[in-house]
Structure formats: structure tokens, C-alpha cells
Write a protein that holds these residues in place. Structure first.
Motif, mmCIF file in Angstrom:
data_model
loop_
_atom_site.group_PDB
_atom_site.id
_atom_site.type_symbol
_atom_site.label_atom_id
_atom_site.label_comp_id
_atom_site.label_asym_id
_atom_site.label_seq_id
_atom_site.Cartn_x
_atom_site.Cartn_y
_atom_site.Cartn_z
ATOM 1 N N MET A 141 0.935 -1.287 0.018
ATOM 2 C CA MET A 141 0.123 0.019 0.052
ATOM 3 C C MET A 141 1.136 1.012 -0.088
ATOM 4 S SD MET A 141 -3.015 1.364 2.705
ATOM 5 C CE MET A 141 -1.897 1.940 3.788
ATOM 6 N N LEU A 142 0.431 2.374 -0.596
ATOM 7 C CA LEU A 142 1.058 3.581 -0.833
ATOM 8 C C LEU A 142 0.160 4.839 -0.483
ATOM 9 C CD1 LEU A 142 3.587 5.297 -1.819
ATOM 10 C CD2 LEU A 142 2.501 5.458 -3.814
ATOM 11 N N ARG A 143 0.573 5.534 0.250
ATOM 12 C CA ARG A 143 -0.130 6.830 0.754
ATOM 13 C C ARG A 143 0.682 8.183 0.249
ATOM 14 N NH1 ARG A 143 -3.637 8.734 5.909
ATOM 15 N NH2 ARG A 143 -3.179 11.033 5.868
ATOM 16 N N ARG A 144 0.001 9.102 -0.456
ATOM 17 C CA ARG A 144 0.858 10.238 -0.383
ATOM 18 C C ARG A 144 -0.251 11.228 -0.284
ATOM 19 N NH1 ARG A 144 4.454 8.030 0.177
ATOM 20 N NH2 ARG A 144 6.474 7.727 -1.336
ATOM 21 N N ASP A 145 0.271 12.379 0.521
ATOM 22 C CA ASP A 145 -0.533 13.608 1.028
ATOM 23 C C ASP A 145 -0.297 14.594 -0.054
ATOM 24 O OD1 ASP A 145 -1.758 11.865 2.690
ATOM 25 O OD2 ASP A 145 -1.188 12.850 4.226
ATOM 26 N N ILE A 146 -0.964 15.434 -0.711
ATOM 27 C CA ILE A 146 -0.673 16.208 -1.694
ATOM 28 C C ILE A 146 -1.168 17.819 -1.165
ATOM 29 C CG2 ILE A 146 -0.658 17.297 -3.964
ATOM 30 C CD1 ILE A 146 -0.826 14.067 -4.711
ATOM 31 N N PHE A 147 -0.191 18.681 -0.657
ATOM 32 C CA PHE A 147 -1.003 19.794 -0.126
ATOM 33 C C PHE A 147 -0.942 21.020 -1.180
ATOM 34 C CE2 PHE A 147 1.230 17.156 3.163
ATOM 35 C CZ PHE A 147 0.260 17.267 4.002
ATOM 36 N N PHE A 148 -1.955 21.741 -0.650
ATOM 37 C CA PHE A 148 -2.264 22.873 -1.693
ATOM 38 C C PHE A 148 -2.121 24.399 -0.956
ATOM 39 C CE2 PHE A 148 -4.126 19.351 -3.464
ATOM 40 C CZ PHE A 148 -4.352 19.280 -4.690
ATOM 41 N N ARG A 149 -2.082 25.440 -1.541
ATOM 42 C CA ARG A 149 -2.265 26.702 -0.981
ATOM 43 C C ARG A 149 -3.595 26.919 -0.853
ATOM 44 N NH1 ARG A 149 2.388 27.579 -4.844
ATOM 45 N NH2 ARG A 149 4.281 27.900 -3.655
ATOM 46 N N ILE A 150 -3.887 28.242 0.300
ATOM 47 C CA ILE A 150 -5.185 28.446 0.343
ATOM 48 C C ILE A 150 -5.988 28.937 -0.731
ATOM 49 C CG2 ILE A 150 -4.397 30.940 0.998
ATOM 50 C CD1 ILE A 150 -6.322 31.157 3.209
ATOM 51 N N ASN A 151 -7.112 28.391 -0.699
ATOM 52 C CA ASN A 151 -8.109 28.793 -1.968
ATOM 53 C C ASN A 151 -7.593 28.429 -3.447
ATOM 54 O OD1 ASN A 151 -10.574 29.959 -2.472
ATOM 55 N ND2 ASN A 151 -9.857 31.768 -3.077
ATOM 56 N N THR A 152 -6.989 27.455 -3.528
ATOM 57 C CA THR A 152 -6.339 26.884 -4.797
ATOM 58 C C THR A 152 -6.513 25.461 -4.907
ATOM 59 O OG1 THR A 152 -3.943 26.511 -4.203
ATOM 60 C CG2 THR A 152 -4.451 28.610 -4.652
ATOM 61 N N ALA A 153 -6.613 25.073 -6.223
ATOM 62 C CA ALA A 153 -6.507 23.564 -6.527
ATOM 63 C C ALA A 153 -5.495 23.459 -7.633
ATOM 64 C CB ALA A 153 -7.897 23.217 -6.905
ATOM 65 N N THR A 154 -4.191 24.265 -7.483
ATOM 66 C CA THR A 154 -3.209 23.751 -8.327
ATOM 67 C C THR A 154 -2.230 23.128 -7.498
ATOM 68 O OG1 THR A 154 -3.800 26.039 -9.281
ATOM 69 C CG2 THR A 154 -1.510 25.211 -9.761
#
Length: 388
Positions: free
Chosen positions: A282-295
Motif C-alpha cells: 500500500m502507498l499513501r501520499r498527501d498532496i498539499f495545496f495553498r489556500i483557496n487553490t486547486a493547483t
């Protein structure tokens, strides 16, 4: 016969955050502000003639206050000129009745109080660097008309004109007014501003205005309307936002080396046709974003590539992508949209950039779910990918 246990292979298991990395996050908090606006344009009054024949110059000055990124209020003063028209018959040179369109103009000043809603921020979320803002406004006020002298001349012409054969006599303007006349006014419209700097914006405004019957000295049995189109400049006083930068620790997934021990057993009788299914890691990756963005930022893109590599190495594995939003920032509608967009952009990147089949990707969004994955609200601006 049993062999001694030996180390056959080392396998990589990407699971659990075993290290932390630092990331610089810039956040913007809205600052309520005052503004001043000056505009110039034209007005078209609704009347008995073709469009453009009742066009008049128009101007407006306004001052307003934005309470937050979504709601504001303004006091506006619109003024200059309106026009009216009336069709009737008059006696021509040959003694025949000739259709004639009589027009007249008068001046007015109209102070109003408007409620203003920033549609761009309401729908798309607050962005201090957005180029265009679209506001909807609606309000009430008074229209104070004066200098209606030309209507007096028009009224005399109507009374002296030969009437239409179907009418017994010409009656003139039935709601003719003189001096100064104040009437209730309602208005609504759109104001589109292009931000050329932090304090200066140029804009276009379109508005509709409704008044009681008789504004144009005529009796119509319904409300009177005029429409304004304006261009102008808006100046905002003081800062519109505060900018803060902070360094936070974010989890970094590190490979963990697992030793797999295999024991070989020699049985008296061989066992055939026994196939043991080996499930992938199993693999888990958490991809973080800046405030109010989906980039996806450049710093987070390597995590997406690791998910793609895992899926390519394990052809039967699938990935579940769950998007989240920080429930302490923004409205419920905005957070639902943001969490969905964050999950979808990761899925789209896997499909388009890394050629992962769509049927191997499951997209979920939790919005501002009560149970958020991280204690720090900033870390909940995340899309969590779990492969298995």
C-alpha cells in the motif's frame, strides 16, 4: 529438510510519514476598505420612439465600503438628463394631418443607497490578485427632477395639434409637472471592474432604474424606466489585504525497507497447482495545496509521480483520491468546491501526464468534513492518495 532462514530480497514500502519537511506558506486576510468612484456615460429613457432617440448624457459619483470579500454598501449620486417623447398628428402645409414625434428633456439628480455583492469572490473564492471583479448591486433612493420647461412646450403643441381622427380632441400631457419633483427610485445592475493596480480599477457599469408613472410627464398606467451605461475609475483607500508568510512542517513520505524472510520446506510429496496471490504493498501520499487553490505546486508534483510509478509497478492496484478543505477558511459552498477540485486535479494529472487509466482512479471529496485528517487547519488543504 529445512534450510536455514536467509535474506532473499529487500522491498520498498511507502507508508507512514517518517520525516518532516518545511514549506513556506503565504496567506492573505481581507481588510475592509473604503473606495471612491467616478463615472460618465449615457442614459436611454423608455418611451414612444426608436432606440437611441431618447439618449442623454449621464454621470455618477459614489463612495462605498466593503465589509468583507463578499458584501459591501455604497452611496451613489446619479445625475444629468432624461428625455421623453410623444407621437401625435399635426397639420401639414397642404392641410393634411402629418405624424409627428415631439421630444423634450429635463434634468435630475438621484441619490441612492445600494447593497453590493461581489459575485466573483462569492463564486470563485477570494483572490487578492484577481484581475476582474464583477459586482451585483441593488438599492433605493430618490429621483429629483427639475427644469422641465421643454415639456411645457410639448404640452402646448399637443393641445394645439389636430387630433387623430379616432380621438375626439387632443388632451396634451396628462401628468405634466413643473418646478422640482421628487419620486421614489429603485435600481439594480452590474459593475465590472478591471484591477490595474492594488488601489486603482477601471470599470463598466450597467443599471436599470424604475420610477412611478409620470416621470416623463405622460400617463402610461405603468412604471417608467431608464437605463444607464457608465465607464469610470474606482480608487480604494488603504490596503485591501494583509499578507503573512509562515513556515510549516509537512509530512514527507519516506521509503521504509522491509526484510522479507522466506523459508523453504521440502515436503515428502510435491504439491502442484497451488498459486498464492500476492497483494501489492500500500502507498499513501498527501498532496498539499495553498489556500483557496486547486493547483498542484512544483514542490508537491513529485508525490503525484510517485503515485503514478507505484500504479505502473502494480498493474492491478487502484488509487483512491480524497480531497479536503480547511473548514476554518471560506464558506461551506467554497470548501465543497475546493475539495472536489483538488481531488480532480490530481486525478487529471495522473491520467494526462502519467497515462494512468481512468478506471484505476477513484475520486472522492470531503469538503469541510467534521473529521479532518490533520490537527493543523492549514494541513487540511490536501488531497490524500491511497494506493492498494
Amino acid at each position: 529438510m529445512k534450510l536455514n532462514k536467509i535474506l532473499l530480497a529487500g522491498a520498498m514500502l511507502f507508508a507512514g510519514a517518517s520525516a518532516m519537511a518545511q514549506e513556506t506558506i503565504t496567506e492573505y486576510s481581507y481588510v475592509p476598505n473604503w473606495y471612491l468612484q467616478g463615472q460618465f456615460g449615457g442614459q436611454e429613457t423608455l418611451g414612444e420612439t426608436s432606440f437611441g432617440h431618447l439618449f442623454s448624457p449621464n454621470a455618477q459619483v459614489a463612495g462605498g465600503y466593503n465589509f468583507n470579500p463578499y458584501i459591501g454598501a455604497r452611496l451613489a449620486v446619479n445625475f444629468w438628463q432624461s428625455r421623453g417623447a410623444q407621437n401625435f398628428n399635426k397639420l401639414g402645409e397642404n392641410g393634411a394631418l402629418v405624424p409627428f414625434n415631439q421630444r423634450w428633456k429635463w434634468n435630475y439628480v438621484a441619490p441612492t443607497v445600494d447593497a453590493v455583492v461581489n459575485l466573483t469572490n462569492l463564486i470563485g473564492g477570494y483572490d487578492p490578485y484577481r484581475l476582474v471583479d464583477v459586482d451585483f448591486f441593488a438599492g433605493i433612493g430618490a429621483n429629483i427632477g427639475f427644469k422641465n420647461d421643454e415639456a411645457q412646450t410639448a404640452n402646448a403643441n399637443l393641445k394645439n395639434a389636430y387630433p387623430d381622427p379616432a380621438a375626439p380632441e387632443a388632451t396634451g400631457l396628462e401628468l405634466i409637472w413643473d418646478g422640482t419633483k421628487a419620486r421614489f427610485l429603485g435600481q439594480f445592475g452590474l459593475d465590472c471592474n478591471f484591477n490595474v493596480s492594488e488601489h486603482v480599477a477601471v470599470g463598466i457599469e450597467l443599471m436599470a432604474n424604475v420610477l412611478p408613472d409620470g416621470y416623463n410627464s405622460k400617463k402610461a398606467g405603468n412604471a417608467d424606466w431608464y437605463f444607464n451605461g457608465l465607464v469610470g475609475v474606482k480608487y480604494t483607500f488603504g490596503p485591501k489585504y494583509n499578507k503573512t508568510t509562515r513556515v510549516v512542517e509537512v509530512p514527507v513520505q519516506q521509503p521504509q525497507i522491509i526484510e522479507r524472510i522466506i523459508e523453504k520446506v521440502v515436503e515428502p510429496a510435491p504439491v502442484t497447482n497451488v498459486i498464492e496471490e500476492v497483494k501489492p504493498e500500500m502507498l499513501r501520499r498527501d498532496i498539499f495545496f495553498r489556500i483557496n487553490t486547486a493547483t498542484i505546486t512544483t514542490q508537491e508534483m513529485y508525490k503525484v509521480s510517485e503515485v503514478a510509478e507505484f500504479l505502473k509497478d502494480h498493474p492491478n492496484a487502484k488509487v483512491v483520491i480524497t480531497g479536503y478543505a480547511d473548514k476554518g477558511t471560506g464558506t461551506l459552498a467554497i470548501n465543497l468546491r475546493l475539495s472536489k477540485q483538488r481531488a480532480e486535479i490530481v486525478a487529471k494529472t495522473l491520467k494526462t501526464k502519467f497515462n494512468i487509466a481512468a478506471d484505476r482512479i477513484i475520486v472522492k471529496s470531503m469538503g469541510e468534513a467534521e473529521e479532518q485528517p490533520y490537527a493543523d487547519p492549514v494541513d487540511n488543504r490536501v488531497a490524500i492518495c491511497v494506493c492498494e
